[in-house]
Design a protein around this motif. Structure first.
Motif, short mmCIF file in Angstrom:
data_model
loop_
_atom_site.label_atom_id
_atom_site.label_comp_id
_atom_site.label_asym_id
_atom_site.label_seq_id
_atom_site.Cartn_x
_atom_site.Cartn_y
_atom_site.Cartn_z
N PRO A 1 -7.11 11.25 34.34
CA PRO A 1 -5.83 10.70 34.79
C PRO A 1 -5.00 10.15 33.64
O PRO A 1 -5.56 9.74 32.61
CB PRO A 1 -6.25 9.59 35.76
CG PRO A 1 -7.60 9.18 35.31
CD PRO A 1 -8.25 10.42 34.78
N PRO A 2 -3.66 10.11 33.82
CA PRO A 2 -2.77 9.68 32.74
C PRO A 2 -2.71 8.17 32.60
O PRO A 2 -3.08 7.43 33.51
CB PRO A 2 -1.42 10.23 33.19
CG PRO A 2 -1.50 10.20 34.68
CD PRO A 2 -2.94 10.51 35.03
N ASN A 3 -2.22 7.74 31.45
CA ASN A 3 -1.93 6.32 31.24
C ASN A 3 -0.41 6.16 31.18
O ASN A 3 0.23 6.56 30.21
CB ASN A 3 -2.57 5.82 29.95
CG ASN A 3 -4.04 5.50 30.13
OD1 ASN A 3 -4.47 5.10 31.21
ND2 ASN A 3 -4.83 5.69 29.09
N GLU A 4 0.15 5.62 32.23
CA GLU A 4 1.59 5.41 32.29
C GLU A 4 1.95 4.18 31.43
O GLU A 4 1.16 3.24 31.36
CB GLU A 4 2.01 5.18 33.74
CG GLU A 4 1.60 6.36 34.65
CD GLU A 4 1.90 6.12 36.12
OE1 GLU A 4 2.72 5.23 36.43
OE2 GLU A 4 1.30 6.80 36.96
N PRO A 5 3.08 4.17 30.73
CA PRO A 5 4.19 5.12 30.76
C PRO A 5 4.12 6.20 29.68
O PRO A 5 5.08 6.89 29.44
CB PRO A 5 5.40 4.21 30.53
CG PRO A 5 4.87 3.18 29.57
CD PRO A 5 3.44 2.94 29.99
N ILE B 1 6.38 8.85 27.54
CA ILE B 1 6.78 8.59 26.17
C ILE B 1 6.39 9.72 25.23
O ILE B 1 7.19 10.18 24.42
CB ILE B 1 6.18 7.25 25.69
CG1 ILE B 1 6.83 6.08 26.45
CG2 ILE B 1 6.36 7.08 24.18
CD1 ILE B 1 6.17 4.74 26.21
N PHE B 2 5.14 10.19 25.34
CA PHE B 2 4.69 11.23 24.41
C PHE B 2 5.47 12.53 24.58
O PHE B 2 5.88 13.16 23.61
CB PHE B 2 3.19 11.49 24.58
CG PHE B 2 2.32 10.38 24.05
CD1 PHE B 2 2.70 9.64 22.94
CD2 PHE B 2 1.13 10.07 24.67
CE1 PHE B 2 1.90 8.61 22.45
CE2 PHE B 2 0.32 9.05 24.20
CZ PHE B 2 0.70 8.31 23.09
N LYS B 3 5.68 12.94 25.81
CA LYS B 3 6.43 14.18 26.04
C LYS B 3 7.88 14.04 25.57
O LYS B 3 8.46 14.98 25.04
CB LYS B 3 6.36 14.59 27.51
CG LYS B 3 4.98 15.08 27.92
CD LYS B 3 4.97 15.62 29.34
CE LYS B 3 3.58 16.12 29.72
NZ LYS B 3 3.54 16.66 31.10
N ASP B 4 8.46 12.86 25.76
CA ASP B 4 9.82 12.62 25.27
C ASP B 4 9.89 12.75 23.75
O ASP B 4 10.83 13.34 23.20
CB ASP B 4 10.30 11.23 25.69
CG ASP B 4 10.61 11.13 27.18
OD1 ASP B 4 10.74 12.19 27.83
OD2 ASP B 4 10.73 10.00 27.68
N ILE B 5 8.89 12.20 23.06
CA ILE B 5 8.86 12.28 21.60
C ILE B 5 8.80 13.73 21.14
O ILE B 5 9.57 14.17 20.28
CB ILE B 5 7.66 11.49 21.03
CG1 ILE B 5 7.89 9.98 21.20
CG2 ILE B 5 7.44 11.83 19.55
CD1 ILE B 5 6.68 9.13 20.85
#
Length: 204
Positions: A6-10, A22-26
């Motif tokens: 599972p992911p760690n938001e945000p 955040i990572f995908k935005d970067i």
């Protein structure tokens, strides 16, 4: 590229929430700067590490080298792009001062499986502090809500986001910093040329 499941938001979100994180935005901003395309795939933590070791995934974002010192493939790292601050979070009424491992002696502490806290690792290994692993920081906060543990280690940005998003988490008491380290992008050595391009992109 690794996205944890599972992911760690945000930092990353479940796909059903239709958010990038955040990572995908970067990496979306880096694509036109590097000329590379970055494709995220969701993996459980243990599988992600094995795939990286085998050279079947190329990038693990947001890592400090000390966290991967025990892996088979150490990887190569980008320049620093962020500082990761981890804090101890308590159920209401249980907050104490945590200056080091002695303050948590005899207690159970929740944390994400595979995460490393060098100041505390010796106490975990000796059993002085009981380590209670879970799959994500969000699940740790669910455990805290159910009072299965009285304290957990989570990322400061994550607890701030979760307390803003979920009113039931606002009762938690945020304590001391237990780790503050620089983080980078961890690349498989076979992608060294792509790492050089990414470093130039990060500088922009």
């Amino acid at each position: 590229m690794i996205a944890y499941d599972p992911p760690n938001e945000p930092y990353s979100f479940p796909s059903k929430k239709n958010r990038t994180g955040i990572f995908k935005d970067i990496f979306k901003k880096l694509e036109p700067l590097t000329g590379d395309q970055y494709i995220f795939n969701n993996y459980p933590f243990a599988r992600a590490i094995k795939l990286f070791d085998a050279g079947k995934v190329d990038i693990e974002p947001g890592i400090n080298p000390a966290w991967r010192q025990h892996t088979f493939e150490k990887g190569i790292y980008s320049i620093v792009f962020e500082r990761s601050i981890e804090v101890v979070v308590f159920v209401p009424g249980k907050k104490i001062k945590v200056r080091g491992p002695d303050d948590l002696a005899g207690k159970a502490v929740g944390m994400v499986r595979g995460y490393s806290y060098p100041r505390f690792d010796k106490a975990f290994h000796s059993g002085e502090i009981k380590r209670m692993d879970n799959l994500s920081e969000t699940l740790l906060l669910e455990q805290l809500l159910a009072k299965r543990v009285n304290q957990v280690f989570v990322n400061l940005r994550t607890i701030q986001y979760e307390m803003q998003s979920r009113p039931e988490f606002r009762q938690f008491e945020v304590g001391d910093v237990v780790s503050a380290v620089d983080v980078m992008m961890r690349f498989h050595p076979s992608k060294e040329k792509a790492l050089h391009r990414l470093n130039k992109g990060l500088k922009n």
